[in-house]
Write an enzyme that holds these catalytic residues in place. Sequence first.
Site, short mmCIF file in Angstrom:
data_model
loop_
_atom_site.label_atom_id
_atom_site.label_comp_id
_atom_site.label_asym_id
_atom_site.label_seq_id
_atom_site.Cartn_x
_atom_site.Cartn_y
_atom_site.Cartn_z
N PHE A 1 -19.51 0.88 -2.66
CA PHE A 1 -20.77 0.85 -3.42
C PHE A 1 -21.97 0.62 -2.50
O PHE A 1 -23.05 1.21 -2.70
CB PHE A 1 -20.70 -0.25 -4.48
N HIS B 1 0.04 -11.99 1.06
CA HIS B 1 -0.96 -11.14 0.41
C HIS B 1 -1.68 -11.85 -0.73
O HIS B 1 -2.89 -11.69 -0.91
CB HIS B 1 -0.28 -9.87 -0.10
N TYR C 1 0.85 -1.19 0.00
CA TYR C 1 0.00 0.00 0.00
C TYR C 1 0.89 1.24 0.00
O TYR C 1 1.43 1.66 1.01
CB TYR C 1 -0.93 0.02 1.21
N ARG D 1 -16.29 -1.88 -1.70
CA ARG D 1 -15.45 -0.75 -2.11
C ARG D 1 -16.26 0.56 -2.15
O ARG D 1 -16.07 1.41 -3.01
CB ARG D 1 -14.80 -1.03 -3.47
#
Length: 325
Positions: free
Chosen positions: A209, A124, A56, A207
């Site tokens: 929505f 990950h 990130y 995300r």
Amino acid sequence: MKYIKLRDLEVSRIGLGAMGMSHGYTGSGTDEAESIRTVHRAMELGVTLIDTAEIYGPYTNEELLGRALKGRRDRVVLATKFGLVSHAGAGAWNLDSSPANIRTAVEGSLKRLGTDHIDLYYQHRVDPGTPIEETAGAVGELVAEGKVRAFGLSEAGPDTIRRAHAVHPVSAVQSEYSLWTRGVEDRVLPVLRELNIGLVPFSPLGRGFLTGTIRSADQFDKDDFRRDNPRFTGENFERNLRLADEVKAIAATAGVTPAQIALAWLLAQGDDIAPIPGTKRVTRVEENTAADAVELTAEQLDTLTALPPAAGDTHTEAQQRMLER
């Protein structure tokens, strides 16, 4: 805030995903002060599970959390991830879960996070170039050395989970899971429950929505990764707007926000599930953590469970190839 166990790790029922503070979303990296306030407010509200990853940024999100947690480190269960940065030369967004790469990765994460140990260290993405047994063994060595407390996997399939767990106990699997992404229910969740492994859903609000606040892709900056996400483009976007509106309508009948009802539905799926909704704003972390107190009726749960799946894949084609589900 209620607390649950991810195997031997006690964590808050709702955690905090820190990625969007630095990476991936519209506005990421633009207000460090508000991001740090958000971390501190989450902790005040009882959140202990905080999630990041070396990719990130890369690296900037871990550095941010290191600053935010200075003097507070012992109050959180800190999770980060390795395997999407190849430190031997290939760089970011290249799979590498070799033991040597893990050794390099953990030292970098410890330094950036300002700590001497990582509570939950995830692979990950599964690396087809490295047997999962070697990866699990390498993390097991870090556990023995006290640099890591627990081992996790992200977006791993049942076979990988079993093979990893046979070498070193897996405490948690992090996968996308929400009202509109339910693929883990059939194949992964039964294995986790058989082996006493916790589930940490990321993107539990689709995300963003499922909050009902996204009405157009024009709301996204040009570098927002949702711009080319299949669920946020073309006809899929229009179909998914209707799904978000249905969630909003059910939330209205319950007297809560769409985000809260989506999280409450997820919490109702089991006491071995700890979602990590991401935010970089104090108001949102207050809204999200309040979902822990929402009690849905059987009828509301049934209505939510019966909603159709979202239209479109969860990731781009290239990203899909890195997933095991």
